[in-house]
Design an enzyme around this catalytic site. Sequence first.
Site: not given
Ligand code: SAJ
Length: 408
Positions: A151, A203, A207, A257
């Site tokens: 996670r 999981k 996401n 993810c």
């Molecule tokens: N993003 C936005 N606006 C936001 C937040 C994020 O545009 O307000 C974009 C980011 O720039 C990025 C994408 O979304 O391109 C994803 O980034 P993120 O920081 O939200 O998440 P990840 O992909 O780095 O990690 C996610 C996390 N999941 C959740 O928050 C539900 C992490 O906890 C998981 O472990 C990971 O996916 C995974 O491995 O599944």
Amino acid sequence: MSKINIVGLGYIGLPTALMFAKSGIKVVGTDYNTNLVHSLNAGKLTFEEIGLEDLFQEALTNEIEFSTEYQKTHTYILAVPTPYIKESKKLDPKYVISAVNSVLDVCEKGAVIIIESTISPGTIDKFIRPEIQKRGYVIGEDVHLLHAPERIIPGNMIYELEHNSRTIGSDNLEIGEKIKGLYSNFCKAEIVVTDIRSAEMSKVVENTYRDINIAFANELAKICRTDNMNVYEIIRIANMHPRVNILQPGPGVGGHCISVDPWFLVGDYPDLTNMILTARKTNDSMPGHVLGRIRDIMREHGIKDISKVGLYGLAYKENVDDTRESPTLQLLDRMDEHLAFGVKVFDPLIKSRIVDHQFMNFEDFLNEIEILVVMVGHNHIKENMDLIKGKLVLDTKNICTFEGSYKI
Ligand code: SAJ
């Protein structure tokens, strides 16, 4: 206890192996990539992450080794990649299947195989159990199967490994509790034991939830753009409501993810996933929206040459060096489809050349362009605001501290 064998030393497997080693458990990390194993045995990390170097040094003082060989032992954690097939949007379980087979070749009787890789709901029943049974093993006797999805978030992995709660999916609650005990060597938060299907599904649901919420912010950004409203101000005010927490719009959703997992649900339940599909499409449309904004700015300023445009950031989000599914790569693909070549690119965290017209030096990059498009809000650009002040700036991440930048 006997050593644990962690298979797959990438973004998840390596930090997990180091956390176990730091907590005093004997660990062998296995990866088929010889260079990676050599590098780790030589004390050199293979990717950057806050706190990872310190953790690595601490783990090295305990019992940890890296090898290309699977180990004969009782406990295995698999953190191998689970790519998805672009055309069908389905998960490709080939690496998990092959890792499970390699474990079966060497494991002790009664061994526990824990799959940490993200898998689509039903993968264990559809692909993993039959593979084990095909080889004549009885699940629950000869081997035990568990799913303990990770996670942690890139950029805050080490902290989250210790502080995030976890889920352990197991056929057998007693074994589930034992493995909960194993993870609690480093995980200080609540660990929930459940069945395998619930672990797989939760999981993907987590996401998908985030994807939908980002899509809402992105849709608001588009609505506000049409009528010249300030989306950031509107979100800021709305979020003051005690039950509203809108995320931030941006140039798209990348990473391995959030931009991938919701597709597993769409692929498996096409008639039931209207909102999930719409959210995916909305987020996938954002690089195109940014392109439209670039076109508007070029027109407004009479700039005709696309090579005067520079994209800042190739990573999928701030302060990571991971480019998987990144909005910038999605945007470049779109430009490619429209035969628009020549846009310039720079990312201080990406040390190798992965696209055309990629610069390795920030000032050289700035010297060549008139419009700077901030695609990623790395600390590097926040600390260099002075350097970009004279440019036309399209700030898709709302990080510019000076007046006059264009927004998404
Ligand atoms: N993003 C936005 N606006 C936001 C937040 C994020 O545009 O307000 C974009 C980011 O720039 C990025 C994408 O979304 O391109 C994803 O980034 P993120 O920081 O939200 O998440 P990840 O992909 O780095 O990690 C996610 C996390 N999941 C959740 O928050 C539900 C992490 O906890 C998981 O472990 C990971 O996916 C995974 O491995 O599944």
